[in-house]
Design a protein around this motif. Structure first.
Motif, short mmCIF file in Angstrom:
data_model
loop_
_atom_site.label_atom_id
_atom_site.label_comp_id
_atom_site.label_asym_id
_atom_site.label_seq_id
_atom_site.Cartn_x
_atom_site.Cartn_y
_atom_site.Cartn_z
N MET A 1 40.23 48.73 40.05
CA MET A 1 40.88 48.44 42.44
C MET A 1 41.35 47.29 42.85
O MET A 1 41.58 46.63 42.07
CB MET A 1 38.68 48.11 42.53
CG MET A 1 37.62 49.11 41.98
SD MET A 1 36.13 49.15 42.50
CE MET A 1 35.30 48.21 41.44
N PHE B 1 31.82 45.46 45.33
CA PHE B 1 33.26 44.98 44.65
C PHE B 1 33.02 44.07 44.20
O PHE B 1 33.87 43.28 43.94
CB PHE B 1 34.02 44.98 46.19
CG PHE B 1 34.39 46.57 46.68
CD1 PHE B 1 35.55 47.38 46.14
CD2 PHE B 1 33.57 47.07 47.51
CE1 PHE B 1 35.26 48.70 46.15
CE2 PHE B 1 34.08 48.35 47.88
CZ PHE B 1 34.64 49.41 47.57
N ILE C 1 39.08 41.85 48.82
CA ILE C 1 38.07 42.43 49.95
C ILE C 1 38.36 42.17 51.50
O ILE C 1 38.56 42.77 52.00
CB ILE C 1 37.07 41.72 49.25
CG1 ILE C 1 36.32 42.38 48.00
CG2 ILE C 1 35.70 41.90 50.26
CD1 ILE C 1 35.14 41.47 47.41
N SER D 1 40.90 50.31 47.23
CA SER D 1 39.80 50.97 47.00
C SER D 1 38.27 50.60 47.97
O SER D 1 37.65 51.42 48.69
CB SER D 1 39.21 50.45 45.60
OG SER D 1 40.27 50.73 45.02
N VAL D 2 38.36 48.36 48.53
CA VAL D 2 38.18 48.91 49.86
C VAL D 2 37.82 49.33 50.97
O VAL D 2 37.20 50.31 51.46
CB VAL D 2 38.34 47.32 50.17
CG1 VAL D 2 37.07 46.99 51.41
CG2 VAL D 2 37.52 46.82 49.07
N LEU E 1 36.11 41.74 42.16
CA LEU E 1 37.73 42.54 42.38
C LEU E 1 37.15 40.31 43.85
O LEU E 1 36.54 40.04 43.90
CB LEU E 1 37.15 43.64 43.79
CG LEU E 1 38.17 42.93 44.79
CD1 LEU E 1 39.23 43.60 43.01
CD2 LEU E 1 38.26 44.58 45.65
#
Length: 63
Positions: free
Chosen positions: A1, A30, A38, A5-6, A33
């Motif tokens: 990720m 997340f 993020i 992905s965020v 991560l």
């Protein structure tokens, strides 16, 4: 990720509900991560909705 992905998560949620999840929910989703990734995903999403035709341009505002 990664940050994308965020971004995709925020975009999908916004498109489905018209609002964004609370930051706490995103951080939990997340949790594995790095926070920088993020934050970059959130920044990318905010930039996307600020473009002409984005939610901010049409008077909608993300939560």
């Amino acid at each position: 990720m990664n940050r994308w992905s965020v971004y995709e998560h925020l975009k999908r949620r916004f498109m489905e509900t018209g609002s964004l999840p609370p930051l706490e929910e995103v951080l939990e989703e997340f949790s594995g991560l790095d926070f920088v990734e993020i934050a970059e995903g959130i920044e990318e999403f905010n930039a996307a909705i600020s473009w002409p035709g984005g939610a901010k341009q049409e008077g909608r505002r993300p939560a």
